[in-house]
Design an enzyme around this catalytic site. Structure first.
Site, PDB file in Angstrom:
ATOM      1  N   GLU A 159     -11.493   1.660   4.567  1.00 62.06           N
ATOM      2  CA  GLU A 159     -10.228   1.667   4.057  1.00 62.06           C
ATOM      3  C   GLU A 159     -10.414   0.757   2.915  1.00 62.06           C
ATOM      4  OE1 GLU A 159      -8.122   2.653   3.476  1.00 62.06           O
ATOM      5  OE2 GLU A 159      -7.889   1.458   2.293  1.00 62.06           O
ATOM      6  N   ILE A 214      -8.275  -2.355  -0.977  1.00 59.08           N
ATOM      7  CA  ILE A 214      -7.864  -1.396   0.049  1.00 59.08           C
ATOM      8  C   ILE A 214      -7.116  -0.273  -0.661  1.00 59.08           C
ATOM      9  CG2 ILE A 214      -7.834  -2.980   2.004  1.00 59.08           C
ATOM     10  CD1 ILE A 214      -4.862  -3.334   1.689  1.00 59.08           C
ATOM     11  N   ASP A 215      -7.052   0.876  -0.010  1.00 57.90           N
ATOM     12  CA  ASP A 215      -6.484   2.059  -0.644  1.00 57.90           C
ATOM     13  C   ASP A 215      -4.990   1.903  -0.907  1.00 57.90           C
ATOM     14  OD1 ASP A 215      -8.961   3.269  -0.516  1.00 57.90           O
ATOM     15  OD2 ASP A 215      -8.539   4.263   1.388  1.00 57.90           O
ATOM     16  N   LYS A 216      -4.500   2.734  -1.811  1.00 57.09           N
ATOM     17  CA  LYS A 216      -3.088   2.711  -2.194  1.00 57.09           C
ATOM     18  C   LYS A 216      -2.165   2.786  -0.978  1.00 57.09           C
ATOM     19  CE  LYS A 216       0.404   5.604  -4.435  1.00 57.09           C
ATOM     20  NZ  LYS A 216       0.679   6.873  -5.147  1.00 57.09           N
ATOM     21  N   ARG A 243     -11.400   5.626   7.435  1.00 56.90           N
ATOM     22  CA  ARG A 243     -10.858   6.983   7.415  1.00 56.90           C
ATOM     23  C   ARG A 243     -11.968   8.015   7.643  1.00 56.90           C
ATOM     24  NH1 ARG A 243      -7.587   6.816   1.849  1.00 56.90           N
ATOM     25  NH2 ARG A 243      -6.826   8.865   2.522  1.00 56.90           N
TER      26      ARG A 243
END
Length: 356
Positions: free
Chosen positions: A2, A164-166, A267
């Site tokens: 992530e 970290i991702d949006k 993920r």
């Protein structure tokens, strides 16, 4: 993950090497002084002409030999004269998209002169790029630290240490000085930081705990995805540890501990073992992957998607050694409201089924 480190950390920390004496300089600003210009200090002159530059930062650039008059370095006290050619030279190229400070609220968990820890909400892009050049966490940091003389949001030697991702929420550490970034970067590289995530995944995870190991690279069939590579020569080494916290039959609440920090690591690894993150659209988790065909169940899951309209993943804990004091730092972020409500809805669903 992530989470991913900025590319420079994946590249053996190349970017934190000191600039050598023979470093090339790049022009960031140039102006020819008007014929009628009265004599004025160069720091004041530039402050009035360069957008989003503080006078402190201009003075520091002059101290470092980056402010030039007619091709020669000058101090802040230098008085500009008519027809002088004033340039600002830096030891890095000018970015195609300069990071502009923007007044975006920050949830600051901790801050001192060297580091910041922020709790990022889901939906906030961490770094400009791919069409998101404004409204990012980096723009918010630039605004928050616009009066800090040593912090330049466009300088890769300070700022984000990892990402970290949006659509993932949770904790991030930011370095406010080059030395702090070097130190923290080495901690991430040596895997001595502690990072735990909470995730709701599709399916009943059979083992109470386990480890996923698999090299991660861009998916050759879909460039928007990452994937576990079958060829051990491809991709970057990645390790994720997990343990089950709560079971809801068709979905499972897990804690994931990152040993490495690759793009989309959690993920990708959870999908790889058959447990795609709940409502992770990029990896197919926005479809009903487990459960019944009853319309009532379908409606229930769609309601869950509405409650948490993003992948159910939260960077919950973060631990590292303070780069200056040597103190062990540990931070915890509560689950955000959307994930809390999502988990409670599944908990209620399962208890009602059991009663029925």
């Amino acid at each position: 993950m992530e989470e991913s480190f900025p590319e420079e950390l994946d590249n053996e920390l190349d970017e934190i090497e000191p600039v050598g004496d023979e470093a090339q300089l790049y022009e960031h600003f140039r102006v020819v002084v008007d014929k009628g210009q009265s004599m004025v200090r160069v720091d004041k002159y530039l402050f009035e002409r360069i957008v989003n530059a503080s006078r402190n930062r201009i003075q520091k650039a002059a101290e470092d030999g980056f402010v030039m008059a007619n091709g020669k370095p000058v101090k802040s006290s230098y008085k500009v004269k008519p027809l002088d050619v004033i340039t600002v030279m830096m030891d890095r190229p000018r970015y195609e998209n300069e990071i502009i400070p923007e007044d975006i609220p920050l949830d600051i968990v901790y801050e001192d002169s060297y580091v910041m820890v922020v709790n990022k909400p889901a939906g906030l892009v961490v770094h400009p790029g791919h069409g998101n050049y404004h409204g990012t966490l980096v723009n918010a940091l630039a605004w928050h630290m616009k009066d800090v003389p040593d912090y330049d949001a466009n300088d890769p030697h300070v700022g984000l240490v990892h990402r970290i991702d949006k659509d993932t929420s949770g904790l991030l550490v930011i370095a406010k000085t080059p030395d702090a970034k070097t130190n923290l970067g080495i901690q991430f590289y040596n895997k001595t930081t502690q990072r735990k995530y909470r995730a709701l995944v599709w399916g009943n995870v059979e083992q109470d705990e386990g480890t996923v190991t698999g090299n991660i690279a861009r998916n050759p069939k879909d460039r928007m995805q990452m994937a576990v590579m079958s060829d051990p020569e491809q991709g970057k080494h990645a390790v994720t540890h997990y343990r089950v916290l709560e079971r809801f039959g068709y979905v499972t609440l897990v804690e994931c501990m990152l040993e490495t920090g690759r793009t989309h690591q959690i993920r990708v690894h959870m999908k790889h073992i058959g447990h795609t993150l709940f409502n992770d659209e990029r990896y197919g988790g926005h479809e009903i992957l487990k459960g019944t065909h009853f319309s009532k169940y379908k409606q229930f899951v769609n309601n869950c998607f509405d409650i948490c309209p993003r992948q159910a993943l939260h960077a919950m804990t973060l631990g590292f050694v303070h780069p200056v004091t040597g103190e062990k730092m540990h931070f915890t972020s509560e689950l955000p409201d959307d994930m809390e409500r999502l988990i409670e809805k599944w908990r209620s669903y399962i208890s009602n089924r059991e009663l029925g």
